[in-house]
Scaffold this active site. Structure first.
Site, PDB file in Angstrom:
ATOM      1  N   GLU A 327     -47.708 -19.747  45.850  1.00 46.70           N
ATOM      2  CA  GLU A 327     -46.594 -19.417  46.747  1.00 46.70           C
ATOM      3  C   GLU A 327     -45.535 -20.515  46.697  1.00 46.70           C
ATOM      4  O   GLU A 327     -44.345 -20.248  46.699  1.00 46.70           O
ATOM      5  CB  GLU A 327     -47.098 -19.242  48.192  1.00 46.70           C
ATOM      6  N   ASP A 355     -49.046 -17.873  57.331  1.00 47.37           N
ATOM      7  CA  ASP A 355     -48.500 -18.985  56.554  1.00 47.37           C
ATOM      8  C   ASP A 355     -47.447 -19.733  57.366  1.00 47.37           C
ATOM      9  O   ASP A 355     -46.344 -19.988  56.912  1.00 47.37           O
ATOM     10  CB  ASP A 355     -47.890 -18.459  55.228  1.00 47.37           C
ATOM     11  N   HIS A 425     -45.410 -29.867  53.896  1.00 44.71           N
ATOM     12  CA  HIS A 425     -45.151 -30.417  52.553  1.00 44.71           C
ATOM     13  C   HIS A 425     -45.192 -31.941  52.512  1.00 44.71           C
ATOM     14  O   HIS A 425     -44.521 -32.559  51.683  1.00 44.71           O
ATOM     15  CB  HIS A 425     -43.791 -29.947  52.008  1.00 44.71           C
TER      16      HIS A 425
HETATM   17 ZN    ZN Z   1     -46.966 -22.031  52.962  1.00 43.68          ZN
END
Ligand code: ZN
Length: 458
Positions: A327, A355, A425
């Protein structure tokens, strides 16, 4: 006659309320089971601490594929398989380095990380003056004369006034995704982008960037700088516009490699050809362990099928879990899955993705027709006892979006979003950042929605 009708109304009311009570108690047992005997937290511990970050194309991504396949096989599903998919391979290389060098000869280190897909700096690094901008318009207004040969520093913060932090993210993320492409047009030699983070801290946050149609030889390095680093650089530039920034990174792109989506299903007892899908993405960025993004969504999706099996709920429709690959930097898994589903003529009536982190669930967003949404909206009452209150229109998730063209109703779990971008992230997206109860309540919320879709159908 009149009496007979009254009786009928009474009977139908009675059976409806019975039915409604049955549903309430089934949902209660789902939440109880998730909190007392659920596997999601134990699974997340393994995925985060024993496997860790699993960027597409890495050995860890393959370990995650093997592990999750074995785990869902152990649930006793009707079928478990791997779906091959070619994925991009980008590696970070050595840790990145950056320092601000003021004209008096002093230098201060700041934390940066290469953006996913970026090219490396030359071995000796890049040392240059910096031009700070907040937008692409500002960049264009400065023009080639001011930008050529410089490092462009994109420093527009995420808007702190938006309560849904995903909206703040959308309002800032084009600096990361397109900043390099825009800066190349004006002759910049590198870009440094303020991290997509609402907190001030020292963690740089990576994420995808794209060069558009820029030729390989013309590409420039792109890095993210921590929010503290960005604030420091900005304040120092005000005092000394001639200061220089030194950056060094040696990331690299390789040819695509083979990977897999991991899929398991329980065959429907009444409508085996109608599929209800639940999923998340198995890959993650490489800096942390991807525990919120999207380890949480993976283990919650696995837990939905575990709950059906453990509680002995036999689905009327086929219930399928899909752990999508890639993804983060390509969406190859989601695209491949939808392509094959359409080609086979599979009928996906509903798809749910998790998500958005493993935080307390607040609701769901849905992509559907008005009448479908009205039906879904009538189930909101079942979630009130669990403080899940917000059923809204919107999207599902990136991995399931390609199913849209087949007419599938899409849904996305909406957890509380206030802390998500503290970790997103970044190297602090680790197991410790996920709360056990919040994760489990999210899994129960997903299972309950899938249960309702299964009993009422579409
Ligand atoms: Zn994600």
């Amino acid at each position: 006659m009149f009496r007979f009708f009254n009786l009928l109304i009474l009977i139908s009311f009675f059976s409806y309320s019975q039915n409604s009570q049955d549903i309430e108690s089934q949902i209660k047992s789902i939440y109880d089971h998730s909190l007392k005997k659920g596997k999601s937290y134990e699974w997340l511990e393994h995925l985060s601490n024993q496997i860790g970050g699993r960027l597409s194309g890495s050995l860890n991504a393959e370990r995650a594929v093997q592990w999750s396949k074995e785990e869902i096989e152990s649930l006793g599903l009707d079928k478990v398989w791997l779906q091959p998919v070619m994925v991009p391979k980008w590696v970070r290389g050595n840790f990145e380095y950056a320092s601000i060098e003021s004209s008096t000869g002093n230098s201060i280190n700041v934390n940066i990380c290469a953006l996913g897909g970026s090219v490396a700096t030359p071995n000796r690094g890049i040392r240059s003056e910096v031009v700070e901008v907040k937008s692409f318009d500002e960049l264009k207004d400065l023009g080639v004369n001011k930008i050529k040969g410089k490092i462009v520093f994109f420093n527009r913060p995420m808007d702190p006034t938006k309560i849904n932090t995903f909206s703040s993210y959308s309002g800032a993320v084009n600096q990361r995704t397109e900043g390099a492409e825009q800066a190349i047009k004006l002759g910049a030699i590198a870009v440094v982008v303020r991290s997509m983070n609402l907190s001030n801290d020292d963690f740089p946050h990576t994420g995808s960037m794209y060069y558009g149609s820029v030729k390989l030889k013309d590409r420039i390095p792109a890095a993210a700088i921590s929010t503290n680093g960005a604030n420091l650089l900005s304040s120092m530039l005000k005092l000394d516009p001639k200061l220089r920034l030194f950056i060094k990174q040696n990331c690299q792109n390789y040819p695509d490699v083979l990977s897999h989506n991991v899929i398991g299903e329980i065959k429907g007892s009444e409508f085996p050809d109608k599929i209800i899908l639940v999923g998340g993405h198995l890959d993650s960025w490489d800096l942390g362990d991807g525990s919120h993004d999207d380890g949480a969504g993976i283990v919650q999706s696995m837990e939905v099928l575990n709950q059906f099996k453990s509680l002995g709920i036999k689905p009327r429709h086929t219930l399928r879990v899909v752990l999508f690959m890639n993804e983060e930097n390509g969406l190859r898994g989601g695209k491949k899955y939808a392509k094959i589903a359409l080609k086979k003529g599979e009928n996906h009536i509903f798809a749910l993705e998790s998500d958005a982190g493993g935080f307390s669930p607040r609701g769901f967003s849905f992509y559907s027709s008005d009448s479908e949404f009205e039906k879904i909206k009538s189930w909101e009452k079942y979630f009130k006892p669990y403080f899940v209150n917000e059923f809204s229109r919107g999207g599902g998730g990136a991995d399931i979006r390609p199913l849209k063209s087949g007419g599938t109703i899409l849904a996305g779990l909406k957890p509380d979003s206030q802390r998500y971008f503290d970790y997103h992230h970044s190297s602090n997206d680790t197991f410790e950042a996920v709360n056990k109860r919040e994760l489990e309540i999210g899994a129960a919320t997903m299972t309950s929605l899938i249960y309702l879709v299964d009993i009422f159908g579409f």
